[in-house]
Design an enzyme around this catalytic site. Structure first.
Site, PDB file in Angstrom:
ATOM      1  N   GLU A  65       0.824  -1.394   0.138  1.00 20.25           N
ATOM      2  CA  GLU A  65       0.011  -0.025   0.074  1.00 20.25           C
ATOM      3  C   GLU A  65       0.897   1.181  -0.085  1.00 20.25           C
ATOM      4  O   GLU A  65       0.455   2.437  -0.515  1.00 20.25           O
ATOM      5  CB  GLU A  65      -0.902   0.004   1.097  1.00 20.25           C
ATOM      6  CG  GLU A  65      -1.956  -1.196   1.321  1.00 20.25           C
ATOM      7  CD  GLU A  65      -1.371  -2.335   2.004  1.00 20.25           C
ATOM      8  OE1 GLU A  65      -2.147  -3.071   2.837  1.00 20.25           O
ATOM      9  OE2 GLU A  65      -0.024  -2.656   1.919  1.00 20.25           O
ATOM     10  N   CYS A  97      -0.556   0.081   7.835  1.00 18.00           N
ATOM     11  CA  CYS A  97      -0.897   0.413   6.288  1.00 18.00           C
ATOM     12  C   CYS A  97      -2.560   1.104   6.301  1.00 18.00           C
ATOM     13  O   CYS A  97      -2.607   1.983   5.608  1.00 18.00           O
ATOM     14  CB  CYS A  97      -0.767  -0.717   5.327  1.00 18.00           C
ATOM     15  SG  CYS A  97       0.767  -1.334   5.125  1.00 18.00           S
ATOM     16  N   SER A 181      20.951 -41.983  -7.614  1.00 18.94           N
ATOM     17  CA  SER A 181      19.736 -41.271  -7.923  1.00 18.94           C
ATOM     18  C   SER A 181      19.915 -40.210  -9.022  1.00 18.94           C
ATOM     19  O   SER A 181      19.086 -39.415  -9.413  1.00 18.94           O
ATOM     20  CB  SER A 181      18.967 -40.925  -6.880  1.00 18.94           C
ATOM     21  OG  SER A 181      19.883 -39.854  -6.039  1.00 18.94           O
ATOM     22  N   ARG A 197      12.647 -23.848  -4.184  1.00 16.08           N
ATOM     23  CA  ARG A 197      13.401 -23.943  -3.162  1.00 16.08           C
ATOM     24  C   ARG A 197      13.501 -22.255  -2.738  1.00 16.08           C
ATOM     25  O   ARG A 197      13.480 -21.939  -1.732  1.00 16.08           O
ATOM     26  CB  ARG A 197      15.026 -24.157  -3.460  1.00 16.08           C
ATOM     27  CG  ARG A 197      15.204 -25.583  -3.382  1.00 16.08           C
ATOM     28  CD  ARG A 197      16.810 -26.027  -3.714  1.00 16.08           C
ATOM     29  NE  ARG A 197      16.882 -27.407  -3.524  1.00 16.08           N
ATOM     30  CZ  ARG A 197      17.962 -28.136  -3.766  1.00 16.08           C
ATOM     31  NH1 ARG A 197      19.201 -27.119  -3.992  1.00 16.08           N
ATOM     32  NH2 ARG A 197      17.999 -29.545  -3.987  1.00 16.08           N
ATOM     33  N   PRO A 314      12.051 -42.174   0.481  1.00 17.90           N
ATOM     34  CA  PRO A 314      10.884 -42.681   0.617  1.00 17.90           C
ATOM     35  C   PRO A 314      10.289 -42.645   2.168  1.00 17.90           C
ATOM     36  O   PRO A 314       9.118 -42.628   2.501  1.00 17.90           O
ATOM     37  CB  PRO A 314      10.776 -43.869  -0.033  1.00 17.90           C
ATOM     38  CG  PRO A 314      12.031 -44.394  -0.283  1.00 17.90           C
ATOM     39  CD  PRO A 314      12.739 -42.873  -0.168  1.00 17.90           C
TER      40      PRO A 314
END
Length: 384
Positions: A65, A97, A181, A197, A314
């Site tokens: 604002e 504000c 992986s 992230r 997992p």
């Protein structure tokens, strides 16, 4: 607390919708930098045209604002302001504000949603009405809530919003049986994860992932790709480490940004070794010998964490899912097969009948490079 409804009945025309849509777009510009504050946009309209625009850029800096009022100047007198979140009525790092809007002489303020913060929660709207300003709320409330899932969750449920990020093959595998992986998804998908992230208050994983991958868990993007707000804010990196096995030589401890290790161990010597290299170590309540997911989230809420990105294996993903603490799942599906021996997405023992399955709702499906990004939320999601 003032008796003000967050769902007032008001008639809005196409112009109202258009100006509020612009305020929502402005608010999104703060998605990478306002932590722990909410993302807020404001548009001031005078004589049928936009007189001022503003968005909250960073905690401690002026709110949306104020930026809009500065741009509007004297044209704000008698004008209409469109704000995505109820103007604050309390003094925090910046003045209220609501008072700024009153002093500027606004005639009308249209608000997308009431502020869930108990320090505001209707008081901002009451302050405006007391000054004779016409106040209407509820316009594009769903879009406004989508701007701040973490802030709303922390205020309404006392815990952060938990977003689980996983990458899998087409047959639902996240790693080979050996633990290998890298890399399942393509480079474009990995770049997309950097943006997840960047918007998060914290990135969290388990000690197993750290020991096997030695990850950085930081944001590696240029500020220019994140609306140009500098300096780049690094999220808190959180490691759940029941026995304090994290090495002081771990890569993430040598990088800029804070690291919090959450444990159930009372090994003071191991705690001191990690604190010596700059980590924070916090003991939390245990569940089955591991940090309790509920206790972890309570502590993170107390540290003003809004959105948590859980990047893990997992077992930890399954623990949070089984506890009903996953608010959103972002799954990157790569176009290859890894075979029956590879590891799955979630460790969820006990689901043996169809009636025990965990229902999810589709939110978004899109292609990122050669990878599909699937976004889902649990069917029992209560935050909208």
């Amino acid at each position: 607390m003032p008796d003000v409804s967050a769902h007032e009945v008001a008639q809005f025309d196409s112009a109202d919708h258009g100006y509020m849509a612009e305020a929502v777009r402005l608010a999104r510009r703060g998605i990478y930098s306002t932590h722990p504050n909410p993302n807020v946009g404001c548009v001031i309209v005078a004589e049928g045209g936009v007189a001022g625009r503003g968005w909250h850029r960073r905690a401690g800096e002026p709110h949306a604002e104020v930026y809009a009022l500065r741009e509007a100047g004297e044209r704000a007198r008698g004008a209409t302001a469109y704000v995505t979140l109820e103007p604050c009525s309390h003094t925090g790092r910046t003045p209220p504000c609501a008072d700024a809007l009153v002093e500027a002489g606004l005639a009308r303020v249209v608000i997308a949603m009431q502020d869930p913060n108990p320090q505001v929660a209707g008081r901002g709207m009451a302050r405006l009405r007391e000054a004779g300003i016409q106040v209407e709320s509820g316009l594009m409330e769903i879009q406004a809530r989508d701007l701040n899932p973490g802030f709303i969750s922390r205020m309404e449920r006392g815990r952060p919003w938990v977003r689980v990020k996983l990458a899998a093959s087409l047959d639902g595998r996240t790693a080979m049986a050996s633990g290998e992986s890298q890399w399942i998804s393509g480079p474009e998908a990995r770049q997309d994860v950097q943006r997840l992230r960047a918007r998060s208050s914290a990135v969290m994983t388990g000690i197993g992932t750290v020991l096997s991958d030695d990850p950085s868990l930081n944001v590696r993007l240029e500020p220019s790709s994140l609306y140009g707000v500098e300096p780049l804010r690094q999220p808190l990196r959180v490691i759940l480490d029941s026995r304090l096995r994290l090495s002081p030589q771990a890569k993430l401890l040598s990088l800029p940004g804070d690291v919090l290790v959450m444990t159930v161990s009372d090994d003071d010597a191991a705690k001191a070794r990690l604190e010596k290299v700059g980590a924070w170590v916090s003991r939390v309540a245990a569940m089955d010998g591991q940090p309790s997911p509920q206790a972890v989230l309570r502590e993170l809420a107390a540290r003003e964490m809004n959105e948590i990105l859980l990047e893990c294996g997992p077992t930890l993903a399954g623990a949070f899912m089984a506890a009903g603490l996953v608010d959103e799942l972002v799954l990157y599906v790569a176009p290859h097969l890894m075979g029956d021996g590879a590891r799955g997405l979630f460790h969820l023992p006990g689901i043996e009948q169809m009636k025990a399955r965990i229902p999810l709702h589709w939110q978004d499906i899109r292609q990122v490079g050669d990878t599909l990004r699937l976004t889902l939320r649990p069917a029992q999601d209560v935050t909208g």
